[in-house]
Design a protein around this motif. Structure first.
Motif, short mmCIF file in Angstrom:
data_model
loop_
_atom_site.label_atom_id
_atom_site.label_comp_id
_atom_site.label_asym_id
_atom_site.label_seq_id
_atom_site.Cartn_x
_atom_site.Cartn_y
_atom_site.Cartn_z
N MET A 34 0.84 -1.18 0.00
CA MET A 34 0.00 0.00 0.00
C MET A 34 0.88 1.24 0.00
N SER A 53 4.23 -5.58 2.22
CA SER A 53 3.65 -6.45 3.24
C SER A 53 4.64 -6.85 4.32
N THR A 57 9.78 0.11 3.55
CA THR A 57 9.24 1.41 3.17
C THR A 57 10.18 2.14 2.22
N SER A 70 3.04 3.84 7.74
CA SER A 70 2.91 2.61 8.51
C SER A 70 1.69 1.84 8.01
N ARG A 71 1.64 0.56 8.36
CA ARG A 71 0.59 -0.30 7.84
C ARG A 71 0.14 -1.31 8.89
N ASP A 72 -1.17 -1.54 8.93
CA ASP A 72 -1.75 -2.59 9.75
C ASP A 72 -2.28 -3.64 8.79
N ASN A 73 -1.52 -4.71 8.58
CA ASN A 73 -1.90 -5.73 7.60
C ASN A 73 -3.21 -6.42 7.95
N TYR A 76 -5.88 -4.02 6.96
CA TYR A 76 -5.72 -3.44 5.62
C TYR A 76 -5.82 -1.92 5.67
N THR A 77 -5.07 -1.34 6.57
CA THR A 77 -5.05 0.10 6.78
C THR A 77 -3.63 0.63 6.65
N VAL A 78 -3.49 1.79 6.01
CA VAL A 78 -2.20 2.44 5.88
C VAL A 78 -2.33 3.87 6.39
N CYS A 95 -4.68 7.21 -1.85
CA CYS A 95 -4.24 5.93 -1.33
C CYS A 95 -4.27 4.88 -2.43
N ALA A 97 -3.62 0.60 -3.24
CA ALA A 97 -3.40 -0.77 -2.79
C ALA A 97 -2.99 -1.61 -3.98
#
Length: 121
Positions: A34, A53, A57, A70-73, A76-78, A95, A97
């Protein structure tokens, strides 16, 4: 259908901070990577920051040291934390994906609607 919803844009003074959020929803099995892109009036769309994933970065030279992605896999949030904002950061931020896997078709890319960031005194 997969959707990307962005939030956090707005008006801020030079030197200020904003935090952008993008949440993907739908029948998602996995997302490869993302990122955030931006497009200012009269300019082409450019990469701002990208996260894979595995957490790798990369950033545009113009934002290095000021922005953090930053990402929360699992969700599915960036996120994009933007500090020390400059007038030249003013743009529509989108954004992205990459390689979104679903249970109903082959993987493909998706884009958000965009959120406006304005840096001005």
């Amino acid at each position: 259908q997969v959707q990307l919803v962005e939030s956090g844009g707005g008006l801020v003074q030079p030197g200020g901070s904003l935090r952008l959020s993008c949440a993907a929803s739908g029948s998602i099995l996995a997302i490869l990577a993302m990122g955030w892109y931006r497009q200012a009036p009269g300019k082409q769309r450019e990469l701002v920051a990208h996260i894979s994933s595995d957490g790798t970065t990369n950033y545009a030279d113009s934002v290095k040291g000021r922005f953090t992605i930053s990402r929360d896999n699992a969700k599915y949030t960036v996120l994009l934390q933007m500090n020390s904002l400059k007038p030249e950061d003013t743009a529509d931020y989108y954004c992205n994906a990459e390689r979104v896997f679903t249970d109903w078709g082959p993987p493909r890319d998706y884009w958000g609607q965009g959120t406006q960031v304005t840096v001005s005194s």
